[in-house]
Design a protein around this motif. Structure first.
Motif, short mmCIF file in Angstrom:
data_model
loop_
_atom_site.label_atom_id
_atom_site.label_comp_id
_atom_site.label_asym_id
_atom_site.label_seq_id
_atom_site.Cartn_x
_atom_site.Cartn_y
_atom_site.Cartn_z
N GLY A 18 0.82 -1.21 0.00
CA GLY A 18 0.00 0.00 0.00
C GLY A 18 0.85 1.26 0.00
O GLY A 18 0.55 2.23 -0.71
N ALA A 19 1.94 1.25 0.81
CA ALA A 19 2.82 2.42 0.85
C ALA A 19 3.50 2.64 -0.49
O ALA A 19 3.69 3.78 -0.93
N GLN A 26 -0.97 12.12 -6.07
CA GLN A 26 -0.66 13.46 -6.52
C GLN A 26 -1.72 14.42 -6.01
O GLN A 26 -2.90 14.07 -5.91
N LEU A 27 -1.27 15.64 -5.71
CA LEU A 27 -2.18 16.67 -5.20
C LEU A 27 -2.37 17.73 -6.27
O LEU A 27 -1.40 18.37 -6.71
N ASP A 28 -3.60 17.92 -6.71
CA ASP A 28 -3.94 18.97 -7.68
C ASP A 28 -4.35 20.20 -6.89
O ASP A 28 -5.44 20.26 -6.31
N THR A 29 -3.44 21.19 -6.83
CA THR A 29 -3.72 22.39 -6.03
C THR A 29 -4.56 23.41 -6.78
O THR A 29 -4.89 24.45 -6.22
N VAL A 298 -5.39 5.52 -3.93
CA VAL A 298 -4.58 5.85 -5.10
C VAL A 298 -4.94 4.94 -6.28
O VAL A 298 -4.95 5.37 -7.43
N LEU A 299 -5.26 3.68 -5.98
CA LEU A 299 -5.67 2.78 -7.05
C LEU A 299 -6.96 3.27 -7.71
O LEU A 299 -7.15 3.14 -8.93
N VAL A 300 -7.86 3.84 -6.90
CA VAL A 300 -9.13 4.31 -7.44
C VAL A 300 -8.96 5.69 -8.09
O VAL A 300 -9.46 5.94 -9.19
N GLU A 301 -8.28 6.60 -7.41
CA GLU A 301 -8.12 7.97 -7.89
C GLU A 301 -6.74 8.48 -7.48
O GLU A 301 -6.54 8.90 -6.33
#
Length: 787
Positions: A18-19, A26-29, A298-301
């Motif tokens: 998982g890690a 990713q972060l969409d700011t 993360v796997l989903v989105e």
């Protein structure tokens, strides 16, 4: 024991997987990510990007008290940047001279005809004076001078645009009024600040790219500054500066905050459990469960927005909460003499129902957010719900094996019995007071000026006003046809309507303005005018009419132009908005608006104006990245009541199903509602406004409040006083642990993070008071009279 070891090995293996998957998070700011995918504004921005490919250029400002030095440094920088493989074009001057020299084409045809008639009259007057048979008592007509011509040009739409873009009035052929043949440099009026702009093939929206470009630019700038006299400054401005610097400040803040939060949480755990092994017993199930949960997310989105990022904080708070409750009951059972295996089994048997109810109730509350159109909350809803369920089931599965392998001290102190004190009357008074404070709580403000939340040192230190209108935010527009665009720019809604809606004057730039559609007609008029002036000069020379010759010397350079403005004469920075990728001219343009993009209130007005333009001109696409903030803010405010209603509806339904008791459902709902009301009232009392940063603390505090209320209410029905005390202590420990984490944010340099910490501490503080004081008093059985 073998089974426990095998369970932990499998758990750690899955956590490692998982890690590893979570590294792709990713972060969409961007604000764009907060709106629905089918939002008109989002689709408009995508269309303009596809058809124009326009990005913000890299801007370098040079400042000193020597204008010549500034221009020389700008030229040196431009030469270096022009050699970069990413460079599309370099701009050191406005590049509008070719258009300015043809500025007479921007004067309306009627005025040109009037000047032509004046020239004919002047010629006729000269002819008449030269003939002894002609008598005239009229004075010779005055030809328009440079000031009159320049004024006529400046009054025209194109002349106004040129003046607002460059800061200069119209130039005449061969130079400006002072006779300067050099292109107008990109400098302020005094020349103390000059700039160079570089359009690159990448985008500053890519943080890694923006950082790389900034570092390469500074590698060029720093040696250059060191070689100059003291007082010379050179700096990067715009998004290429702000994005990397702000990211670095926040990242450094989070590093410090993480250390302080970890140390604070460790201290809270040690104070409540007085056993170092308790840290291991808590952290292994919690961290491994978080790794698995984030990996699944993360796997989903793989890309989340800035608001749904709060779901990660919710998961961390809920994960440690589940572990603290189990560990508190485990230690209480150990103090009564049970073995580690028996104590682990007893703690799970005592708590699994309340843990499931608390987890599922909170998950349903957040899951209801998935029904909203606002992406900021809908994405957070399913992430929080999925993560809560995963971490709950993970903790229930891993915790027993963990304490079997690391049993901890067998000398735990016997837990005292919790006392129920009758305070129903006082609790009712507090509840009524809370209900009466609802109007006051609803007055909590919303900070619209996000520039106040920018860390110190992020903004530019050199005045960038030399960019004129181009330094303002902009709106791009693309039409299905040039006729559609023409109808839009001729609509008063675009000009006067914009002034009324925004309180400032928008600068509308289009090919229709820059390239007059009546250019052929004006070419004929100017040709006639030029021929008339030439004949007038011949007659004036013959008669030695010094006055007329002087007037002709001033007017003829304006008329002596080589055809109308052409697309190949516009600078590349302007062509980027007036010429589509397919070469089409006349179907696009740009509107410069002198507003600050960080002011949400102003952006709300801008978004409303764009909606009016879209409705009036459906065949024209209007797009502005800055205006997205104006949509997000009202969307947040408008959706807030519905969002809270969905959360509480999910809470009520889940609690009612799990408890099958109206009384339990009522009590949990009242505790959560009262805590939320007091939370908002406290913010109002201390003048703390909500904004896009600290708003993230609200769902976290609501989630932990629901969790604590469920545990306290379930403890009320326990037969043993030991279990009640352990639950109350666990609620206190888990809430204080989360408060310490938020409190650590208050040490950050970023005003936004500091505010997030303040709001989180206040919200969790209210939760702690309501759950451990008010709810216990409300649920406690009334003592008989006389007791």
């Amino acid at each position: 024991m073998t089974r426990s070891v095998l369970t932990l090995v499998v758990a750690l293996a899955l956590a490692s997987l998982g890690a590893w998957i979570a590294r792709g998070l990713q972060l969409d700011t961007g604000v764009e990510a907060l709106l629905p995918d089918d939002s008109v504004s989002v689709l408009s921005i995508q269309e303009t990007r596809d058809k124009l490919g326009l990005e913000e250029p890299l801007t370098i400002l040079v400042a000193s008290d020597d204008p010549d030095r500034n221009k020389a440094l700008v030229a040196q920088l431009a030469e270096t940047f022009a050699q970069w493989p990413e460079t599309v074009w370099v701009m050191t001057s406005y590049g509008m001279d070719a258009l300015a020299e043809r500025a007479l084409y921007y004067v309306d045809a009627d005025t040109l005809l009037e000047w032509n008639e004046l020239a004919e009259e002047a010629l006729d007057w000269e002819v008449c004076k030269a003939s002894p048979l002609c008598v005239t008592i009229a004075d010779p007509p005055d030809l328009p001078d440079s000031d009159e011509v320049r004024d006529a040009i400046d009054r025209s739409p194109a002349g106004t645009v040129l003046q607002q873009l460059t800061g200069e009035s119209a130039k005449r052929a061969g130079g400006d009024a002072a006779g300067d043949d050099e292109p107008q440099a990109l400098c302020n009026d005094e020349g103390t600040v000059c700039g160079v702009q570089v359009m690159l093939s990448g985008s500053p929206g890519d943080l890694g790219y923006a950082r790389m470009i900034k570092e390469r630019a500074e590698a060029v700038m720093v040696p250059l500054v060191e070689s100059q006299p003291e007082g010379t400054r050179i700096e990067v401005t715009g998004r290429y500066r702000v994005a990397p610097l702000e990211h670095d400040v926040i990242l450094n803040d989070l590093r410090l905050v993480s250390v302080l939060a970890a140390l604070g949480s460790l201290l809270v755990v040690l104070v409540f459990f007085r056993d170092l092994t308790a840290v291991v017993q808590l952290m292994v199930p919690m961290l491994s469960g978080l790794a698995v949960a984030v990996g699944l997310v993360v796997l989903v989105e793989p890309e989340i927005n800035i608001i749904s990022a709060a779901a990660l904080a919710i998961l961390a708070g809920m994960a440690i909460d589940f572990g603290i409750h189990l560990l508190m009951h485990y230690q209480s059972a150990r103090a009564e003499g049970l073995s580690p295996a028996a104590a682990a089994k007893a703690s799970v048997q005592e708590l699994w129902v309340s843990l499931l109810v608390a987890g599922l109730t909170t998950a349903c509350g957040f899951g209801a957010l998935s029904l909203t159109d606002f992406q900021g909350f809908s994405q957070m809803g399913w992430i929080a719900s999925l993560g809560i369920i995963v971490t709950l089931l993970w903790t229930l599965a891993v915790f027993p094996s963990m304490v079997r392998l690391v049993p901890g001290s067998d000398k735990a102190h016997l837990q005292p019995a919790a006392k129920d004190r009758s305070s129903r009357r006082l609790a009712s008074i507090v509840l009524v007071a809370g209900l009466l404070s609802i109007p006051f709580a609803l007055q909590v403000g919303f900070e619209s000026n996000l520039s106040k939340l920018q860390p110190k040192g992020i903004g530019q230190t050199i005045d960038g006003s030399l960019m004129r209108a181009r330094g303002n935010l902009n709106v791009l527009y693309i039409g299905e046809s040039s006729d559609a665009v023409k109808a839009a720019i001729e609509d008063e809604l675009m000009t006067k309507g914009g002034m009324e809606a925004l309180g400032v004057e928008p600068v509308v730039v289009s090919a229709q303005v820059i390239f007059p559609e009546d250019a052929d007609e004006k070419t004929e008029i100017l040709a006639d005018l030029k021929a008339t002036l030439e004949r007038a000069r011949e007659k004036a020379t013959e008669r030695e009419d010094a006055k007329l010759l002087e007037e002709l010397d001033e007017l003829e350079p304006w008329v002596d132009v080589d055809g109308p403005p052409r697309p190949d004469q516009i600078p590349e920075w302007l062509a980027a908005t007036l010429v589509l990728k397919d070469g089409s001219v006349g179907k696009s343009g740009i509107i410069y608006v002198p507003l600050r993009g960080s002011n949400a209130a102003a952006m709300e007005k801008l978004a409303a104006w764009l909606d009016q333009l879209r409705e009036a001109h459906p065949k024209v696409t209007f797009a502005s990245g800055a205006a997205l903030l104006g949509e997000v803010t009202p969307a947040l405010i408008a959706d807030a009541p519905g969002i809270l209603a969905l959360v509480f509806l999910g809470l009520i339904v889940a609690t009612a199903i799990a408890s099958r008791s109206f009384v339990v459902t009522r009590d949990v709902f009242l505790a959560t509602a009262l805590s939320t009301i007091l939370f908002a009232a406290t913010l109002t009392l201390f003048g703390i406004d909500l904004h896009l940063y600290n708003l993230l603390a609200v769902p976290v505090t609501v989630g932990l409040t629901v969790d604590g209320a469920v545990h306290v209410r379930w403890a009320h029905d326990y037969d043993g006083a030991r279990q009640k005390y352990a639950t109350y202590k666990a609620v206190a420990a888990s809430t204080l642990t989360s408060m310490v984490a938020f409190g650590a944010l208050m040490t950050a340099d970023s005003p936004g993070l500091r505010s997030l910490g303040q709001v989180g501490v206040i919200g969790l503080g209210m939760s702690l008071i309501v759950n451990l004081l008010w709810l216990r008093a409300w649920c406690a059985p009334q003592q008989p009279k006389g007791a």
